[in-house]
Design a protein around this motif. Sequence first.
Motif, PDB file in Angstrom:
ATOM      1  N   VAL A 100       0.795  -1.007  -0.262  1.00  0.00           N
ATOM      2  CA  VAL A 100       0.358   0.142  -0.149  1.00  0.00           C
ATOM      3  C   VAL A 100       1.050   1.355  -0.134  1.00  0.00           C
ATOM      4  CG1 VAL A 100      -1.334   1.122   1.233  1.00  0.00           C
ATOM      5  CG2 VAL A 100      -2.150  -0.903   1.648  1.00  0.00           C
ATOM      6  N   PHE A 101       1.478   1.050   0.737  1.00  0.00           N
ATOM      7  CA  PHE A 101       2.801   2.818   1.095  1.00  0.00           C
ATOM      8  C   PHE A 101       3.925   2.079   0.096  1.00  0.00           C
ATOM      9  CE2 PHE A 101      -0.367   2.577   4.739  1.00  0.00           C
ATOM     10  CZ  PHE A 101      -0.701   3.820   4.485  1.00  0.00           C
ATOM     11  N   LEU A 102       4.842   1.522   0.725  1.00  0.00           N
ATOM     12  CA  LEU A 102       6.790   1.704   0.597  1.00  0.00           C
ATOM     13  C   LEU A 102       6.371   1.328  -1.642  1.00  0.00           C
ATOM     14  CD1 LEU A 102       9.389   1.287   1.593  1.00  0.00           C
ATOM     15  CD2 LEU A 102       9.393  -1.027   1.312  1.00  0.00           C
ATOM     16  N   PHE A 103       5.949   0.422  -2.070  1.00  0.00           N
ATOM     17  CA  PHE A 103       6.277  -0.010  -3.531  1.00  0.00           C
ATOM     18  C   PHE A 103       5.899   1.199  -4.753  1.00  0.00           C
ATOM     19  CE2 PHE A 103       6.995  -4.332  -2.431  1.00  0.00           C
ATOM     20  CZ  PHE A 103       7.666  -4.869  -2.599  1.00  0.00           C
ATOM     21  N   PRO A 104       4.346   1.589  -4.049  1.00  0.00           N
ATOM     22  CA  PRO A 104       3.570   2.711  -5.105  1.00  0.00           C
ATOM     23  C   PRO A 104       4.732   4.229  -4.281  1.00  0.00           C
ATOM     24  CG  PRO A 104       2.078   1.714  -3.413  1.00  0.00           C
ATOM     25  CD  PRO A 104       3.345   1.273  -3.184  1.00  0.00           C
ATOM     26  N   LEU A 105       4.839   4.372  -3.640  1.00  0.00           N
ATOM     27  CA  LEU A 105       6.358   5.546  -3.674  1.00  0.00           C
ATOM     28  C   LEU A 105       7.199   5.548  -4.166  1.00  0.00           C
ATOM     29  CD1 LEU A 105       7.238   8.296  -2.402  1.00  0.00           C
ATOM     30  CD2 LEU A 105       7.352   7.129  -0.181  1.00  0.00           C
ATOM     31  N   MET A 106       7.973   4.137  -3.897  1.00  0.00           N
ATOM     32  CA  MET A 106       9.976   3.970  -4.228  1.00  0.00           C
ATOM     33  C   MET A 106       9.566   3.542  -5.480  1.00  0.00           C
ATOM     34  SD  MET A 106      11.543   3.344  -2.570  1.00  0.00           S
ATOM     35  CE  MET A 106      10.764   5.311  -1.452  1.00  0.00           C
ATOM     36  N   ILE A 107       8.145   3.589  -6.258  1.00  0.00           N
ATOM     37  CA  ILE A 107       8.538   3.197  -7.542  1.00  0.00           C
ATOM     38  C   ILE A 107       8.160   4.617  -9.290  1.00  0.00           C
ATOM     39  CG2 ILE A 107       6.792   3.251  -9.932  1.00  0.00           C
ATOM     40  CD1 ILE A 107       6.533   0.335  -8.172  1.00  0.00           C
ATOM     41  N   MET A 109       9.430   7.148  -6.644  1.00  0.00           N
ATOM     42  CA  MET A 109      10.737   8.134  -6.588  1.00  0.00           C
ATOM     43  C   MET A 109      11.334   7.919  -7.634  1.00  0.00           C
ATOM     44  SD  MET A 109      10.919   8.593  -2.338  1.00  0.00           S
ATOM     45  CE  MET A 109      12.438   9.805  -2.782  1.00  0.00           C
ATOM     46  N   PHE A 110      11.838   6.177  -7.548  1.00  0.00           N
ATOM     47  CA  PHE A 110      12.590   5.534  -8.952  1.00  0.00           C
ATOM     48  C   PHE A 110      12.224   6.442  -9.893  1.00  0.00           C
ATOM     49  CE2 PHE A 110      13.559   2.243 -11.370  1.00  0.00           C
ATOM     50  CZ  PHE A 110      15.477   2.718 -11.468  1.00  0.00           C
ATOM     51  N   GLU A 111      11.150   6.813 -10.574  1.00  0.00           N
ATOM     52  CA  GLU A 111      10.578   7.025 -11.477  1.00  0.00           C
ATOM     53  C   GLU A 111      10.686   8.185 -12.078  1.00  0.00           C
ATOM     54  OE1 GLU A 111       6.398   6.229 -13.147  1.00  0.00           O
ATOM     55  OE2 GLU A 111       7.338   3.546 -13.429  1.00  0.00           O
ATOM     56  N   MET A 112      11.093   9.148 -11.229  1.00  0.00           N
ATOM     57  CA  MET A 112      11.177  10.678 -11.073  1.00  0.00           C
ATOM     58  C   MET A 112      12.531  10.687 -10.987  1.00  0.00           C
ATOM     59  SD  MET A 112       8.238  12.222  -8.866  1.00  0.00           S
ATOM     60  CE  MET A 112       9.279  14.013  -9.257  1.00  0.00           C
ATOM     61  N   SER A 113      13.653  10.028 -10.349  1.00  0.00           N
ATOM     62  CA  SER A 113      14.234   9.886 -10.280  1.00  0.00           C
ATOM     63  C   SER A 113      15.713   9.478 -11.767  1.00  0.00           C
ATOM     64  CB  SER A 113      15.132   8.796  -8.893  1.00  0.00           C
ATOM     65  OG  SER A 113      15.232   8.026  -9.712  1.00  0.00           O
ATOM     66  N   LEU A 149      18.210  -0.189  -5.912  1.00  0.00           N
ATOM     67  CA  LEU A 149      18.496  -1.423  -4.530  1.00  0.00           C
ATOM     68  C   LEU A 149      17.660  -1.318  -3.567  1.00  0.00           C
ATOM     69  CD1 LEU A 149      22.478  -0.091  -4.647  1.00  0.00           C
ATOM     70  CD2 LEU A 149      21.159  -1.560  -5.984  1.00  0.00           C
ATOM     71  N   LEU A 150      17.327   0.057  -2.917  1.00  0.00           N
ATOM     72  CA  LEU A 150      15.960  -0.182  -1.973  1.00  0.00           C
ATOM     73  C   LEU A 150      14.758  -1.016  -2.695  1.00  0.00           C
ATOM     74  CD1 LEU A 150      15.048   0.685   0.642  1.00  0.00           C
ATOM     75  CD2 LEU A 150      14.436   2.494   0.063  1.00  0.00           C
ATOM     76  N   LEU A 151      14.191  -0.909  -3.937  1.00  0.00           N
ATOM     77  CA  LEU A 151      13.307  -1.152  -4.229  1.00  0.00           C
ATOM     78  C   LEU A 151      13.776  -2.618  -4.756  1.00  0.00           C
ATOM     79  CD1 LEU A 151      10.567  -0.851  -5.036  1.00  0.00           C
ATOM     80  CD2 LEU A 151      11.136  -0.063  -7.207  1.00  0.00           C
TER      81      LEU A 151
END
Length: 172
Positions: A100-107, A109-113, A149-151
């Motif tokens: 619910v929280f981690l994967f949507p946020l990390m995805i 953030m990763f796409e933006m980075s 790597l975090l993902l």
Amino acid sequence: MTFVRKLPRMIDRLSAASGAVGKWFAVLLVLIGTFETISRHFFNAPTIWAYDSMCMAGGAIYLLGASYTYMKDSHTRVDLLYSRCSDRTKALIDVIGAAVFLFPLMIIMFEMSVTWAIRAWRINEVMFNSFWYPPAAPYRTLFAIGLFLLLLQAAAKFARDLYFLVRNETLD
């Protein structure tokens, strides 16, 4: 040993290596900070490059250490209730929280980075916090790598937790 069991271990080794590289940025941060302090206060000769270098080294520590910290379950958590839960309940909380929280946020953030890193390479972007103007692309790329790597590490933990919930045994 099946691939399902090998993959999380491979990701763990990658996170451990990332943490090992990240810790050297802490040494670099201390050396630069010491050099700048001595230059500024004892020789009245401040540098133009130390501030940006320390910011980038600090960011590298954070980014390269994130997957290692997650692997070691050393991230910050409010665990007044969590610590009292059974292992299965903890796994369930972690699976739901990650989905619910981690994967949507990390995805996101990763796409933006990745977008920022590509843009930085394309336009030869520079940091503008000081008059040194170092190139931004290597740091932005490191940012994207750290998030990737975090993902990966989050996916490994998710797989372990889900396996534990379904099979009632650990994946390792």
